[in-house]
Write an enzyme that holds these catalytic residues in place. Structure first.
Site, PDB file in Angstrom:
ATOM      1  N   LYS A 256       0.842  -1.200   0.000  1.00 15.11           N
ATOM      2  CA  LYS A 256       0.000   0.000   0.000  1.00 15.11           C
ATOM      3  C   LYS A 256       0.877   1.251   0.000  1.00 15.11           C
ATOM      4  CE  LYS A 256      -3.868   2.159   2.507  1.00 15.11           C
ATOM      5  NZ  LYS A 256      -4.818   2.023   3.622  1.00 15.11           N
TER       6      LYS A 256
ATOM      7  N   SER B 256      -9.704   1.853   2.670  1.00 11.38           N
ATOM      8  CA  SER B 256      -8.842   2.617   1.778  1.00 11.38           C
ATOM      9  C   SER B 256      -7.771   1.778   1.104  1.00 11.38           C
ATOM     10  CB  SER B 256      -8.162   3.727   2.583  1.00 11.38           C
ATOM     11  OG  SER B 256      -7.338   3.166   3.606  1.00 11.38           O
TER      12      SER B 256
ATOM     13  N   SER C 281     -10.141  -0.481   7.121  1.00 11.91           N
ATOM     14  CA  SER C 281      -9.614  -0.410   5.759  1.00 11.91           C
ATOM     15  C   SER C 281      -8.755  -1.586   5.335  1.00 11.91           C
ATOM     16  CB  SER C 281      -8.827   0.898   5.577  1.00 11.91           C
ATOM     17  OG  SER C 281      -9.700   1.996   5.622  1.00 11.91           O
TER      18      SER C 281
END
Length: 494
Positions: A80, A155, A179
């Site tokens: 990420k 997210s 998330s």
């Protein structure tokens, strides 16, 4: 051999260790897969082809030399883009950091590299981790591999989509209010939020410091546990890091795979279900509860009355902390700079930079948080929300006196259409209804696939007491052992 991209991380590790495939071959297969499908998925913001192949060749060289390597050496991973990575752009999904290349590694990045795990690149995300759909990225949305017209959650939607689409067997996400678990649920994979402080936050670009926690994605519970063991553990660089042994998550996953939960007490949380939840999600969840019963678990129901206040409490605490954390992005020290022409004042430069660099959702949360922290309102809003947080933690403590783990759906809904909720913040926020309580209390929770609704994945959330992450993995692996593995329809990315 089966297509290398469709093997699990554990299977790939065994194949590399056994000489059936080289780490270089495995990395190249995944890079080819990314090249073939990511124009439609948009899971990655940067693909580090050169770095990935170099890391894979280093693993092969060490293995040829007879060196002792880690269990996941040579296995690829999607990172990420909120985790600082030396020499690679780290944007946090924001224009304000579009061209920033960090001079150092986050602790997670360093531990992954030290383990010989091959980082394929950086994945898309909601800007500064603010969102539940990855539509808030400054670089465009990611698409769900199950249906390209739908969101992959957020997210951490880039990482979850990459794992679901067979672009990487492992991924790193961060979980502030859900998330990791929510995107894992809607893309049909496994995602675990560790106990707060169980994984170092050093080098994580901060959204809400008392909530942010990095964790693993995998296509199986064992894969997630293997990655968890690599990234977890005390870190002197992080003052919130817990100085305690890492829970035996890999052993727990292997034990759970034996499909015996005799003596395990599982509690269904009354407040995390019912009205407002999609009927298909509830049906899949109820079937999962019956699966747990069939595995020998004792099923009870508990009430956690303060869970109903988790949503408003979170959306005061998280924006308040983000309004403080994001003050560092001022156009002076690093990142985007707008208006520095010798005419505008320093204050003008800061204002113009933030106007150009931050997206609508980030601006919305900064304004909410600044208001909640302002003189005259601090105790009425932020202070009250922290009191609710304490009540939620007490509800958890009482529930864990009656059960070893708590269960609920991971999300009230399956993946929704891209653009469907982007203009309705409240409709977007309720995606985190199930995941917020564990985030506010700092307790660990995992999402494992438990079936389909309308042809789309549904996740089962399993919550455990602080530092009992192994319970999540044990129960999750037991469910997984008797549940058909979910694979996106072949035609979507053909």
């Amino acid at each position: 051999m089966t297509d290398l991209t469709h093997l699990t991380a554990a299977e790939l590790a065994a194949a590399i260790a056994g000489g059936e495939a080289s780490a270089t071959e495995v990395a190249q297969a995944h890079l080819d897969r990314i090249a073939n499908v990511d124009d439609r998925v948009h899971a990655f913001l940067q693909v580090d082809t050169e770095g990935a192949l170099s890391a894979a060749k280093a693993v092969d060289a060490k293995r040829a030399a007879g060196e002792q390597l880690s269990p996941l050496a040579g296995v690829p991973l999607a990172m990420k883009d909120v985790v600082v990575t030396k020499g690679l752009p780290t944007t946090a999904g924001s224009k304000i950091l579009e061209d920033w290349v960090p001079p150092y590694d986050a602790t997670i990045s360093r531990r992954i590299k030290d383990a010989g795990i091959v980082m394929l690149g950086k994945t898309n995300m909601d800007e500064f981790a603010m969102g539940s759909s990855t539509e808030n990225s400054a670089f465009g949305p990611t698409h769900n591999p199950w249906d390209l017209a739908r969101v992959p959650g957020g997210s951490s939607g880039g990482s979850s989509a990459a794992v679901s689409a067979f672009q990487a067997p492992l991924g790193i996400g961060t979980d502030t209010g859900g998330s990791i678990r929510q995107p894992a649920a809607v893309t049909g994979i496994v995602g675990h939020k560790p106990t707060y402080g169980g994984v170092s936050r050093y080098g994580l670009i901060a959204f809400s410091s008392s909530l942010d926690q990095a964790g693993p994605f995998g296509r199986t519970v064992l894969d997630a546990a293997l990655l968890h063991e690599v990234i977890a553990g005390h870190d002197e660089c992080d003052s919130t890091s817990i100085a305690a042994p890492v829970p035996p998550v890999v052993a727990a996953a292997r034990e759970g795979a034996r499909a015996d939960l005799s003596g395990t007490r599982v509690a269904v949380v009354r407040e995390l279900g019912g009205e407002g939840y999609q009927p298909g999600v509830l049906a899949a969840f109820e079937a999962a509860v019956e699966t747990l019963r069939g595995l020998g678990a004792t099923i009870v129901e508990v009430s956690c009355p303060n869970f109903q206040y988790a949503l408003p409490a979170y959306y005061l605490i998280a924006p308040s902390e983000c309004s403080s954390n994001l003050a560092r992005f001022d156009g002076v020290r690093y990142g985007l700079r707008v208006g520095d022409d010798g005419v505008h004042s320093l204050e003008d430069v800061m204002s113009l930079t933030r106007e150009a660099g931050f997206g609508p959702e980030v601006k919305r949360r900064i304004m909410i948080g600044t208001y909640a922290l302002s003189s005259g309102y601090y105790e009425a809003y932020y202070g009250q929300a922290q009191k609710v947080r304490t009540l939620i933690s007490r509800d958890f403590a009482a529930a864990f006196e009656q059960a070893d783990v708590l269960v609920s759906p991971s999300s009230p809904f399956v993946a929704f259409g891209i653009g469907e909720r982007v203009d309705d913040p409240m409709a977007m926020y309720i995606n985190d209804l199930c995941t917020l309580p564990a985030s506010l209390s700092g307790t660990p929770a995992i999402s494992v696939p438990c079936g389909l609704s309308e042809g789309l994945p549904v996740g089962l959330q399993i919550m455990a007491p602080a530092l009992a992450d192994d319970r999540c993995y044990r129960v999750g692996a037991a469910v997984e052992s008797v549940t058909e593995r979910l694979v996106p329809p072949q035609g979507v990315l053909a």
